[in-house]
Design a protein around this motif. Sequence first.
Motif, PDB file in Angstrom:
ATOM      1  N   LEU A   5      -1.686   0.327   0.777  1.00 13.82           N
ATOM      2  CA  LEU A   5      -2.616   1.395   0.409  1.00 13.82           C
ATOM      3  C   LEU A   5      -3.999   1.175   1.002  1.00 13.82           C
ATOM      4  O   LEU A   5      -4.624   2.125   1.485  1.00 13.82           O
ATOM      5  CB  LEU A   5      -2.724   1.514  -1.117  1.00 13.82           C
ATOM      6  CG  LEU A   5      -1.710   2.423  -1.782  1.00 13.82           C
ATOM      7  CD1 LEU A   5      -1.781   2.294  -3.299  1.00 13.82           C
ATOM      8  CD2 LEU A   5      -1.898   3.864  -1.371  1.00 13.82           C
ATOM      9  N   TYR A   6      -4.514  -0.063   0.961  1.00  8.80           N
ATOM     10  CA  TYR A   6      -5.828  -0.335   1.553  1.00  8.80           C
ATOM     11  C   TYR A   6      -5.829   0.019   3.037  1.00  8.80           C
ATOM     12  O   TYR A   6      -6.798   0.558   3.560  1.00  8.80           O
ATOM     13  CB  TYR A   6      -6.238  -1.797   1.371  1.00  8.80           C
ATOM     14  CG  TYR A   6      -6.868  -2.094   0.030  1.00  8.80           C
ATOM     15  CD1 TYR A   6      -7.982  -1.396  -0.425  1.00  8.80           C
ATOM     16  CD2 TYR A   6      -6.369  -3.103  -0.776  1.00  8.80           C
ATOM     17  CE1 TYR A   6      -8.562  -1.679  -1.645  1.00  8.80           C
ATOM     18  CE2 TYR A   6      -6.947  -3.393  -2.008  1.00  8.80           C
ATOM     19  CZ  TYR A   6      -8.045  -2.685  -2.430  1.00  8.80           C
ATOM     20  OH  TYR A   6      -8.634  -2.968  -3.638  1.00  8.80           O
ATOM     21  N   ARG A   7      -4.751  -0.288   3.717  1.00  7.19           N
ATOM     22  CA  ARG A   7      -4.661   0.026   5.143  1.00  7.19           C
ATOM     23  C   ARG A   7      -4.656   1.545   5.356  1.00  7.19           C
ATOM     24  O   ARG A   7      -5.348   2.060   6.225  1.00  7.19           O
ATOM     25  CB  ARG A   7      -3.426  -0.589   5.767  1.00  7.19           C
ATOM     26  CG  ARG A   7      -3.283  -0.216   7.235  1.00  7.19           C
ATOM     27  CD  ARG A   7      -2.062  -0.821   7.834  1.00  7.19           C
ATOM     28  NE  ARG A   7      -2.471  -2.020   8.541  1.00  7.19           N
ATOM     29  CZ  ARG A   7      -1.639  -2.849   9.111  1.00  7.19           C
ATOM     30  NH1 ARG A   7      -0.345  -2.656   9.051  1.00  7.19           N
ATOM     31  NH2 ARG A   7      -2.075  -3.890   9.762  1.00  7.19           N
ATOM     32  N   VAL A   8      -3.870   2.261   4.561  1.00  3.09           N
ATOM     33  CA  VAL A   8      -3.817   3.726   4.685  1.00  3.09           C
ATOM     34  C   VAL A   8      -5.198   4.322   4.420  1.00  3.09           C
ATOM     35  O   VAL A   8      -5.669   5.180   5.171  1.00  3.09           O
ATOM     36  CB  VAL A   8      -2.751   4.322   3.739  1.00  3.09           C
ATOM     37  CG1 VAL A   8      -2.873   5.839   3.647  1.00  3.09           C
ATOM     38  CG2 VAL A   8      -1.354   3.930   4.205  1.00  3.09           C
ATOM     39  N   VAL A   9      -5.854   3.872   3.353  1.00  2.00           N
ATOM     40  CA  VAL A   9      -7.189   4.386   3.026  1.00  2.00           C
ATOM     41  C   VAL A   9      -8.165   4.074   4.159  1.00  2.00           C
ATOM     42  O   VAL A   9      -8.938   4.949   4.576  1.00  2.00           O
ATOM     43  CB  VAL A   9      -7.693   3.807   1.683  1.00  2.00           C
ATOM     44  CG1 VAL A   9      -9.164   4.125   1.466  1.00  2.00           C
ATOM     45  CG2 VAL A   9      -6.864   4.349   0.532  1.00  2.00           C
ATOM     46  N   ALA A  10      -8.134   2.861   4.665  1.00  2.00           N
ATOM     47  CA  ALA A  10      -9.034   2.495   5.762  1.00  2.00           C
ATOM     48  C   ALA A  10      -8.800   3.392   6.975  1.00  2.00           C
ATOM     49  O   ALA A  10      -9.751   3.869   7.595  1.00  2.00           O
ATOM     50  CB  ALA A  10      -8.842   1.026   6.132  1.00  2.00           C
ATOM     51  N   ASN A  11      -7.538   3.637   7.296  1.00  2.00           N
ATOM     52  CA  ASN A  11      -7.231   4.497   8.443  1.00  2.00           C
ATOM     53  C   ASN A  11      -7.682   5.935   8.205  1.00  2.00           C
ATOM     54  O   ASN A  11      -8.245   6.574   9.102  1.00  2.00           O
ATOM     55  CB  ASN A  11      -5.737   4.455   8.767  1.00  2.00           C
ATOM     56  CG  ASN A  11      -5.324   3.125   9.343  1.00  2.00           C
ATOM     57  OD1 ASN A  11      -6.123   2.357   9.846  1.00  2.00           O
ATOM     58  ND2 ASN A  11      -4.040   2.831   9.263  1.00  2.00           N
ATOM     59  N   LEU A  12      -7.442   6.457   7.010  1.00  2.00           N
ATOM     60  CA  LEU A  12      -7.865   7.823   6.701  1.00  2.00           C
ATOM     61  C   LEU A  12      -9.393   7.940   6.753  1.00  2.00           C
ATOM     62  O   LEU A  12      -9.931   8.929   7.274  1.00  2.00           O
ATOM     63  CB  LEU A  12      -7.346   8.250   5.324  1.00  2.00           C
ATOM     64  CG  LEU A  12      -5.841   8.490   5.216  1.00  2.00           C
ATOM     65  CD1 LEU A  12      -5.427   8.655   3.751  1.00  2.00           C
ATOM     66  CD2 LEU A  12      -5.414   9.704   6.024  1.00  2.00           C
ATOM     67  N   CYS A  13     -10.086   6.947   6.226  1.00  2.00           N
ATOM     68  CA  CYS A  13     -11.556   6.963   6.252  1.00  2.00           C
ATOM     69  C   CYS A  13     -12.064   6.866   7.690  1.00  2.00           C
ATOM     70  O   CYS A  13     -13.002   7.574   8.076  1.00  2.00           O
ATOM     71  CB  CYS A  13     -12.124   5.812   5.415  1.00  2.00           C
ATOM     72  SG  CYS A  13     -11.915   6.042   3.642  1.00  2.00           S
ATOM     73  N   THR A  14     -11.455   5.987   8.464  1.00  2.00           N
ATOM     74  CA  THR A  14     -11.855   5.834   9.860  1.00  2.00           C
ATOM     75  C   THR A  14     -11.696   7.155  10.603  1.00  2.00           C
ATOM     76  O   THR A  14     -12.578   7.561  11.366  1.00  2.00           O
ATOM     77  CB  THR A  14     -11.024   4.724  10.532  1.00  2.00           C
ATOM     78  OG1 THR A  14     -11.313   3.487   9.861  1.00  2.00           O
ATOM     79  CG2 THR A  14     -11.355   4.591  12.002  1.00  2.00           C
ATOM     80  N   ASP A  15     -10.577   7.833  10.370  1.00  2.00           N
ATOM     81  CA  ASP A  15     -10.368   9.143  11.009  1.00  2.00           C
ATOM     82  C   ASP A  15     -11.478  10.120  10.625  1.00  2.00           C
ATOM     83  O   ASP A  15     -12.006  10.832  11.475  1.00  2.00           O
ATOM     84  CB  ASP A  15      -9.012   9.731  10.608  1.00  2.00           C
ATOM     85  CG  ASP A  15      -7.847   8.977  11.219  1.00  2.00           C
ATOM     86  OD1 ASP A  15      -8.068   8.175  12.153  1.00  2.00           O
ATOM     87  OD2 ASP A  15      -6.702   9.189  10.750  1.00  2.00           O
ATOM     88  N   ARG A  16     -11.835  10.150   9.352  1.00  2.00           N
ATOM     89  CA  ARG A  16     -12.893  11.065   8.901  1.00  2.00           C
ATOM     90  C   ARG A  16     -14.244  10.679   9.485  1.00  2.00           C
ATOM     91  O   ARG A  16     -15.023  11.548   9.876  1.00  2.00           O
ATOM     92  CB  ARG A  16     -12.972  11.093   7.375  1.00  2.00           C
ATOM     93  CG  ARG A  16     -11.848  11.889   6.764  1.00  2.00           C
ATOM     94  CD  ARG A  16     -11.913  11.868   5.246  1.00  2.00           C
ATOM     95  NE  ARG A  16     -10.784  12.563   4.690  1.00  2.00           N
ATOM     96  CZ  ARG A  16     -10.842  13.781   4.159  1.00  2.00           C
ATOM     97  NH1 ARG A  16     -11.984  14.418   4.098  1.00  2.00           N
ATOM     98  NH2 ARG A  16      -9.756  14.352   3.687  1.00  2.00           N
ATOM     99  N   LEU A  17     -14.538   9.384   9.547  1.00  2.00           N
ATOM    100  CA  LEU A  17     -15.819   8.939  10.092  1.00  2.00           C
ATOM    101  C   LEU A  17     -15.927   9.254  11.579  1.00  2.00           C
ATOM    102  O   LEU A  17     -17.006   9.572  12.070  1.00  2.00           O
ATOM    103  CB  LEU A  17     -16.008   7.437   9.850  1.00  2.00           C
ATOM    104  CG  LEU A  17     -16.250   7.044   8.395  1.00  2.00           C
ATOM    105  CD1 LEU A  17     -16.179   5.542   8.230  1.00  2.00           C
ATOM    106  CD2 LEU A  17     -17.584   7.586   7.914  1.00  2.00           C
TER     107      LEU A  17
END
Length: 192
Positions: free
Chosen positions: A80-92
């Motif tokens: 989950l931390y990896r998925v969240v990090a990837n989703l946040c990175t995409d948004r940033l």
Amino acid sequence: MALDTMSDVSDEALLVLFANGDQAAARALNLRMTPRVFAQAMRMLGNRAEAEDVAQEAMMRLWKIASQWRQGEAKVTTWLYRVVANLCTDRLRRKPSLAIDAIPEPEDGQASAAEGLQDQARNSALYQALATLPERQRQAVILRHIEGLGNPEIAEIMDISTEAVESLTARGKRALAKALAGRRDELGYSDG
């Protein structure tokens, strides 16, 4: 299984139970994980609405892969931390400027208004300084020093070596110290 009896059940076992149709396991895992993924997204994005969207998307992805989950290969939290990090990175990446100043600080029962303002100034300064870090350094510093994860787990989340995590966090901490050095008195960290 009743929700109150699930507190001792591992995240991975709850996910497998959900995949087998146990709705109480899904509720228990959702109650356990959603605040954590939301907090990570909030720290990375600095926007409550976007963090809620990311947390919801991450949990939806977890539910979608539940039936294929292989216990023992990864921890649910790491995944989950990896998925969240990837989703946040995409948004940033889609949003070039991050308005850190617009983040309202949560109310937490401060002893006085002055202390509350001091804490708010410190948090604001930290988030401003974090926003200046390169993306990977920021992610490593947040996971290590704000989320409190260990280097091996961060390495797995970021798909890099433990040595790379150590390097990223060390460089990130140095950059933060440099960015905040001239603000010690202003932020109430004077030596006198």
